[in-house]
Design an enzyme around this catalytic site. Structure first.
Site, PDB file in Angstrom:
ATOM      1  N   ASP A  19       0.865  -1.177   0.000  1.00  0.00           N
ATOM      2  CA  ASP A  19       0.000   0.000   0.000  1.00  0.00           C
ATOM      3  C   ASP A  19       0.893   1.215   0.000  1.00  0.00           C
ATOM      4  O   ASP A  19       2.032   1.163   0.455  1.00  0.00           O
ATOM      5  CB  ASP A  19      -0.902   0.019   1.236  1.00  0.00           C
ATOM      6  CG  ASP A  19      -0.161   0.562   2.449  1.00  0.00           C
ATOM      7  OD1 ASP A  19      -0.338   1.749   2.790  1.00  0.00           O
ATOM      8  OD2 ASP A  19       0.637  -0.197   3.049  1.00  0.00           O
ATOM      9  N   CYS A  36      -2.406   2.758 -21.632  1.00  0.00           N
ATOM     10  CA  CYS A  36      -3.354   2.728 -20.518  1.00  0.00           C
ATOM     11  C   CYS A  36      -4.794   2.883 -21.024  1.00  0.00           C
ATOM     12  O   CYS A  36      -5.051   3.631 -21.975  1.00  0.00           O
ATOM     13  CB  CYS A  36      -3.024   3.841 -19.522  1.00  0.00           C
ATOM     14  SG  CYS A  36      -4.091   3.857 -18.060  1.00  0.00           S
ATOM     15  N   CYS A  84      -7.404   3.885 -18.963  1.00  0.00           N
ATOM     16  CA  CYS A  84      -8.206   4.702 -18.045  1.00  0.00           C
ATOM     17  C   CYS A  84      -8.811   5.894 -18.785  1.00  0.00           C
ATOM     18  O   CYS A  84      -8.380   6.236 -19.889  1.00  0.00           O
ATOM     19  CB  CYS A  84      -7.343   5.185 -16.878  1.00  0.00           C
ATOM     20  SG  CYS A  84      -6.321   6.618 -17.265  1.00  0.00           S
ATOM     21  N   HIS A 103      -5.881   7.544 -13.123  1.00  0.00           N
ATOM     22  CA  HIS A 103      -4.822   6.981 -13.968  1.00  0.00           C
ATOM     23  C   HIS A 103      -3.750   6.286 -13.142  1.00  0.00           C
ATOM     24  O   HIS A 103      -3.340   5.152 -13.459  1.00  0.00           O
ATOM     25  CB  HIS A 103      -4.167   8.062 -14.827  1.00  0.00           C
ATOM     26  CG  HIS A 103      -2.862   7.593 -15.420  1.00  0.00           C
ATOM     27  ND1 HIS A 103      -2.798   6.762 -16.516  1.00  0.00           N
ATOM     28  CD2 HIS A 103      -1.581   7.779 -15.002  1.00  0.00           C
ATOM     29  CE1 HIS A 103      -1.537   6.466 -16.766  1.00  0.00           C
ATOM     30  NE2 HIS A 103      -0.781   7.070 -15.868  1.00  0.00           N
TER      31      HIS A 103
END
Length: 374
Positions: free
Chosen positions: A265, A303, A305, A334
């Site tokens: 994380d 990508c 997104c 993104h």
């Protein structure tokens, strides 16, 4: 059955597996977006799901202060409150023991905090931390610990680690076992191999559903972090998930996966997105840079997104220059999507037995001279 992890494949030290929780399965290695106060900043739950993420974090300390753990419980728990149907891991508040050192008083029983919001005093002990995480309904509860600051002498790091091990035993005793829920112990010991070994032995003797490596990414630098992981990770049980807390950059993730870490994380992708910094397949892009003002191209052609498929670099730069909130939203989306794609690529490479080649290809893409980070 309590929360558990199963390994599907190994490539060198790297593992591809599945974490089984009360709110669903999670493929590992995995990056978990940070939702400190019950929300991933700038993102709806549907948007977070659209990035491919299926596990997120909440934070004991911040939710304890606002809106309060008991209130979260009355609102149905963190899953219902934030419309998150997948697993949730909650940080125990131990990091704030270090980061808010000017606002707390530490003793062997716990920590007394002065709220950074209004100055109100709170008491956090291992038992109270576990109780709060239970009220939040965290699938993965973290032991309450003291995150040792860096640099620290061997003596200071040892004293801090042993306090954390005492708190780990108390956290284990306070935890209420339920099907699909689990408690993770946190290895401490700074960058000292003997202290890390002592911590790992203590945690293994207590017994946990997973094991975290704490006290890194606190200023020691990547080389020292990797050196510490080289001896720290093998000390933890091979049959359980290993979680490197608070890490990191894409390069950090690759290096740690190759050393046997399964879970991560970090606030980097969300915080960077809010400030105009994007992680892409060709390196880091500062969207505020003037050279992007009239660029009709995509932020990252690889990508899928919304920022990359529906908008130009020029438009994204305009949003940040104009102070429009859509800019940080799109770049946060993104960056989280980039991290999810990165972890999926690493997992597939492990399954295919070609992780070293995939890591080299990813890092080579970041160094393309025409896309030098700005």
């Amino acid at each position: 059955m309590t929360l558990h992890w199963s390994c599907q494949c190994q490539d060198g030290k790297a593992r591809a597996g599945t974490l089984h929780t009360a709110h669903g399965d999670v493929a590992t290695p995995v990056f978990m977006p940070v939702g400190t106060a019950g929300t991933v900043k700038g993102m709806t739950a549907d948007a977070v799901r659209a990035t491919g993420a299926n596990i997120v974090l909440g934070n004991t300390y911040h939710l304890m202060l606002r809106p309060g753990a008991e209130r979260v419980g009355r609102l149905g728990g963190l899953h219902k409150m934030m419309d998150w149907h997948g697993p949730i891991l909650t940080d125990s508040g131990g990091f704030q023991v270090m980061s808010l050192s000017q606002l707390r008083k530490l003793d062997k029983d716990g920590v007394t905090f002065q709220s950074h919001i209004n100055g109100e005093k709170f008491r956090l002990t291992p038992e109270r931390s576990i109780e709060i995480q239970h009220l939040l309904d965290a699938d993965i509860t973290m032991c309450f610990d003291e995150c040792t600051p860096f640099p620290a002498t061997h003596e200071v790091a040892g004293k801090s680690m042993r306090l954390s091990m005492d708190w780990a035993a108390r956290s284990r005793a306070a935890f209420v076992a339920r099907p699909g829920y689990g408690l993770f112990g946190i290895q401490q010991g700074s960058v000292f191999e003997d202290l890390r070994a002592e911590s790992a032995r203590a945690l293994t003797e207590i017994g946990f559903e997973g094991y975290a490596i704490g006290g890194l990414a606190v200023g020691e630098g990547q080389a020292e972090m990797f050196r510490t992981l080289d001896f720290s990770v093998p000390m933890l049980p091979e049959t359980h998930p290993r979680y490197l807390m608070g890490v990191g950059t894409p390069s950090d993730l690759i290096g740690a996966v190759m050393r046997g870490v399964d879970m991560f994380d970090c606030v980097i992708p969300t915080r960077s997105g809010r400030t105009g910094r994007a992680y892409t397949s060709h390196g880091v892009v500062n969207i505020r840079n003037a050279r992007h003002a009239e660029d009709t191209g995509s932020l990252d052609p690889e990508c899928d997104c919304p920022a990359c498929t529906r908008h130009s670099l020029g438009y994204l730069q305009h949003l940040f220059k104009a102070g429009e909130m859509l800019g940080p939203i799109l770049l946060t989306w993104h960056n989280i999507r980039y991290y999810q794609r990165l972890m999926a690529r690493l997992r597939q490479a492990i399954l295919d037995g070609r992780l070293a080649e995939e890591a080299a290809a990813l890092e080579a893409g970041w160094r393309k001279p025409e896309e030098t980070p700005v």
